[in-house]
Design a protein around this motif. Structure first.
Motif, PDB file in Angstrom:
ATOM      1  N   LYS A 137      -0.586  -3.891  -5.667  1.00  0.00           N
ATOM      2  CA  LYS A 137      -0.185  -2.653  -4.995  1.00  0.00           C
ATOM      3  C   LYS A 137      -1.377  -1.703  -4.973  1.00  0.00           C
ATOM      4  O   LYS A 137      -1.893  -1.315  -6.017  1.00  0.00           O
ATOM      5  CB  LYS A 137       0.984  -1.988  -5.721  1.00  0.00           C
ATOM      6  CG  LYS A 137       1.439  -0.671  -5.070  1.00  0.00           C
ATOM      7  CD  LYS A 137       2.348   0.146  -5.985  1.00  0.00           C
ATOM      8  CE  LYS A 137       3.677  -0.521  -6.181  1.00  0.00           C
ATOM      9  NZ  LYS A 137       4.606   0.349  -6.973  1.00  0.00           N
TER      10      LYS A 137
ATOM     11  N   GLN B 215       4.239   4.331   2.776  1.00  0.00           N
ATOM     12  CA  GLN B 215       3.978   3.030   2.178  1.00  0.00           C
ATOM     13  C   GLN B 215       4.409   1.887   3.092  1.00  0.00           C
ATOM     14  O   GLN B 215       5.159   2.084   4.046  1.00  0.00           O
ATOM     15  CB  GLN B 215       4.696   2.908   0.831  1.00  0.00           C
ATOM     16  CG  GLN B 215       6.222   2.905   0.917  1.00  0.00           C
ATOM     17  CD  GLN B 215       6.864   2.808  -0.458  1.00  0.00           C
ATOM     18  OE1 GLN B 215       6.371   3.340  -1.428  1.00  0.00           O
ATOM     19  NE2 GLN B 215       7.973   2.092  -0.526  1.00  0.00           N
TER      20      GLN B 215
ATOM     21  N   PRO C 157      -3.120   4.041   3.622  1.00  0.00           N
ATOM     22  CA  PRO C 157      -2.361   2.780   3.517  1.00  0.00           C
ATOM     23  C   PRO C 157      -2.470   1.918   4.774  1.00  0.00           C
ATOM     24  O   PRO C 157      -2.187   0.722   4.721  1.00  0.00           O
ATOM     25  CB  PRO C 157      -0.919   3.244   3.287  1.00  0.00           C
ATOM     26  CG  PRO C 157      -0.883   4.671   3.729  1.00  0.00           C
ATOM     27  CD  PRO C 157      -2.250   5.220   3.490  1.00  0.00           C
TER      28      PRO C 157
ATOM     29  N   THR D 259       0.840  -1.197   0.000  1.00  0.00           N
ATOM     30  CA  THR D 259       0.000   0.000   0.000  1.00  0.00           C
ATOM     31  C   THR D 259       0.874   1.245   0.000  1.00  0.00           C
ATOM     32  O   THR D 259       1.941   1.265   0.628  1.00  0.00           O
ATOM     33  CB  THR D 259      -0.921   0.045   1.237  1.00  0.00           C
ATOM     34  OG1 THR D 259      -0.126   0.087   2.428  1.00  0.00           O
ATOM     35  CG2 THR D 259      -1.851  -1.156   1.292  1.00  0.00           C
ATOM     36  N   VAL D 260       0.414   2.276  -0.691  1.00  0.00           N
ATOM     37  CA  VAL D 260       1.133   3.552  -0.735  1.00  0.00           C
ATOM     38  C   VAL D 260       0.117   4.683  -0.824  1.00  0.00           C
ATOM     39  O   VAL D 260      -0.874   4.581  -1.548  1.00  0.00           O
ATOM     40  CB  VAL D 260       2.131   3.591  -1.917  1.00  0.00           C
ATOM     41  CG1 VAL D 260       1.439   3.343  -3.248  1.00  0.00           C
ATOM     42  CG2 VAL D 260       2.893   4.922  -1.938  1.00  0.00           C
ATOM     43  N   CYS D 261       0.357   5.736  -0.076  1.00  0.00           N
ATOM     44  CA  CYS D 261      -0.545   6.889  -0.051  1.00  0.00           C
ATOM     45  C   CYS D 261      -0.206   7.841  -1.187  1.00  0.00           C
ATOM     46  O   CYS D 261       0.958   8.247  -1.345  1.00  0.00           O
ATOM     47  CB  CYS D 261      -0.441   7.612   1.289  1.00  0.00           C
ATOM     48  SG  CYS D 261      -1.447   9.110   1.393  1.00  0.00           S
TER      49      CYS D 261
ATOM     50  N   THR E 130      -3.553   4.343  -2.416  1.00  0.00           N
ATOM     51  CA  THR E 130      -4.719   4.824  -1.682  1.00  0.00           C
ATOM     52  C   THR E 130      -4.931   6.318  -1.874  1.00  0.00           C
ATOM     53  O   THR E 130      -3.987   7.109  -1.830  1.00  0.00           O
ATOM     54  CB  THR E 130      -4.600   4.512  -0.182  1.00  0.00           C
ATOM     55  OG1 THR E 130      -3.465   5.192   0.361  1.00  0.00           O
ATOM     56  CG2 THR E 130      -4.450   3.018   0.039  1.00  0.00           C
TER      57      THR E 130
END
Length: 592
Positions: free
Chosen positions: A310, A98, A135, A90-92, A313
């Motif tokens: 992946k 992340q 995330p 997950t990555v913002c 977000t």
């Protein structure tokens, strides 16, 4: 609630003389025959139309069946983690914050451990997640599940009244939110008469922790987490995992009990349609749809984590963020609702050159016209735009189209291990109708909810015998086995894909001291799809302005529930002899 899933041996009687059809034997759905979809229809569509005397015509799935894994959701998500534990999970889109899969897994376990040891939460205690798409959302959800806690997902833009009602109905014991939303959550707890621990995510590094709040980042920090203290319950995969809220076919929001098996099955049904595990690449999935909604929760978040995708977000919709997720992050798989599809069509800065890696765009939550689909495909010729159909009560996917579909106006056919039938709208019969006959869509399959929590009346209304779930939507299927949703029986108003129950707004309106009666109907809107419009009858001798009524409701509801369709003052609200509002008459007079 145990569902009896039956299927019958195919016969092909004339559609006009179903009484001559022979009764058939029962077999479990997982033994269903399979066939590969063709370009314009499913091969041998008649093969999946069956008939029996008790239930009439039933459409079975043309997709290959799935294996029923019987896993809890956390074990399902983590089962292949060794293959991609170093990959970003997950990555913002805003902060760049992340987590790799290994970090996500460790943080979830740390959270689970501290929920049990520090807060003494145990099997069956409900945790409420009131977050935008961040995330950390999967950490909160999967950590709670691993600790034995079902999760109720809460819209973070809800008012204190709305959140308080959900906390009370779900009997939540712990809340996860943001520092920005802490004040509203605290007020919601007071309204629900609950003194709950509230863990918050600070959105900025220099942001102070609100007084009385718990630092979420401390709870998920793997360092110093004593994993040996984590109690691993022998959780039944048929037990409740999530408790989202839905309005069902009518009325106020209801707590939908979704089991681990419901969601795992639905994720596998989705995988059968797209075969993403075998793609040989890491899918990059823009997380633009809210994770508190079942569409975003399972179709976007959980199912994609389970295949090592992946998630990019996005806490809110901003054009530049969507473009960034597709261009800079090279998004490959996009789940959207019609307003976002229309935005992509009409936004000049977003071109095919900006989305070279986007293979699929899947649209759901509300219908989109065939003409708009064709416009989308013309602008993005390298992307396949597909429709699907589902509802919160079905985890949510029930109908989907094959990836080589060209029947753009269709919602598809029953997904793996799923059956569908069309029954008369008037309720005179629960027997399935034949092709090209209009009626209410009913669904049966392993993704169907356990039932509404503590609501026998609503359960009796939405379930027909033998495990059939009434969708409240009107449609038909054609000779090739494709389903088309054409109207709604249920009274829900769909605003940008979100459900707005008229009964909720009507209840608020009737609390106004100047209002005697009120009804809320949908007003068509090009961008939102529909907007709530109120028809109001004032008490004798009272006067009020539209602005006064609008502001009264706006203070008490989320943004998308506001009366942006307008307010009409009337002398009476038409009702039938039993006192039910005649919405059809109101729509004819006031909807345009």
């Amino acid at each position: 609630m145990i569902r009896r899933l039956v299927r019958s041996v195919l016969i092909a009687p004339p559609m006009q003389s179903s009484a001559t059809a022979a009764a058939s034997s029962a077999r479990h759905l997982s033994t269903a025959a399979t066939a590969q979809p063709t370009q314009t229809g499913f091969s041998h569509p008649d093969k999946f139309l069956i008939y029996n005397e008790e239930e009439g015509y039933i459409k079975q799935s043309p997709f290959e069946p799935i294996e029923l894994l019987n896993l809890t959701m956390d074990k399902y998500v983590w089962r292949d983690i060794k293959k991609y534990e170093k990959n970003v999970a997950t990555v913002c889109i805003l902060s760049g914050r992340q987590y790799t899969y290994a970090q996500l897994r460790d943080s979830s376990a740390a959270f689970a451990t501290r929920l049990q040891t520090k807060f003494k939460l145990g099997l069956g205690d409900t945790l409420a997640v009131c977050l935008p798409n961040l995330p950390e959302y999967p950490i909160a959800v999967l950590g709670a599940i691993e600790a034995g806690l079902p999760v109720t997902t809460v819209n973070p833009i809800y008012t204190a009244d709305e959140i308080g009602r959900q906390l009370q109905l779900s009997n939540a014991k712990f809340v996860v939110g943001t520092s920005l939303g802490y004040g509203v959550i605290r007020d919601a707890c007071k309204l629900a008469q609950k003194n709950l621990p509230i863990a918050v995510i600070r959105l900025q590094p220099d942001e102070e922790l609100p007084a009385g709040a718990i630092d979420f980042f401390e709870l998920i920090n793997p360092q110093a987490a004593d994993y040996s203290q984590l109690k691993h319950y022998d959780v039944d995969p048929d037990s409740m995992a999530f408790l989202p809220f839905s309005s069902g076919t009518t009325g106020l929001p209801k707590a939908v009990q979704l089991s681990h098996n419901n969601l795992v099955v639905n994720s596998e049904q989705l995988e059968i349609g797209f075969k993403l595990r075998a793609s040989g690449r890491q899918e990059v999935v823009p997380g633009i749809l809210p994770f508190f909604h079942i569409y975003g929760l399972n179709i976007v978040m959980l199912s994609k984590l389970a295949i090592g995708g992946k998630l990019v977000t996005m806490p809110q919709f901003r054009p530049e963020d969507l473009i960034k997720s597709l261009h800079e992050y090279k998004g490959t798989f996009l789940n959207i609702v019609p307003p976002i599809a229309l935005f992509m069509i009409n936004y000049p800065k977003l071109t095919q050159e900006m989305v070279p890696d986007l293979k699929y765009a899947v649209i759901g939550a509300a219908p989109i016209s065939e003409a708009d689909i064709e416009r989308f495909l013309k602008k993005f010729p390298n992307t396949k735009l597909l429709q699907g159909y589902g509802m919160t009560e079905t985890s949510p996917l029930t109908l989907m189209v094959p990836t080589n579909n060209t029947r753009y106006g269709s919602a598809g056919a029953p997904t793996s291990n799923t059956e569908a039938k069309i029954v008369p709208i008037d309720g005179t019969s629960q027997k399935g109708l034949g092709p090209n006959m209009t009626g209410e869509l009913c669904i049966r399959g392993p993704q169907v909810m356990k039932g509404y929590l503590n609501n026998d009346e609503a359960n009796a209304e939405i379930f027909y015998p033998n495990g059939w779930l009434r969708t409240g939507d009107v449609g038909h299927y054609d000779d090739d086995g494709y389903f088309f949703i054409t109207d709604r029986i249920k009274e829900l108003i769909k605003v940008k894909g979100f459900q707005v129950p008229p009964a909720e707004l009507e209840g608020i309106l009737r609390e106004h001291p100047k209002i005697l009666e009120a009804a809320v109907i949908p007003r068509p809107d090009e961008f939102a799809g529909e907007l709530p419009r109120a028809i109001v009858v004032l008490r004798e001798g009272m006067t009020a302005t539209e602005e006064e009524i609008y502001d009264y409701v706006a203070e008490r509801v989320a943004e998308y529930k506001k009366l942006d369709g307008g307010i009409v003052f009337a002398q009476t609200i038409p009702k039938n002899p039993t006192g039910k509002i005649m919405r059809k008459d109101l729509k004819a007079q006031y909807a345009s």
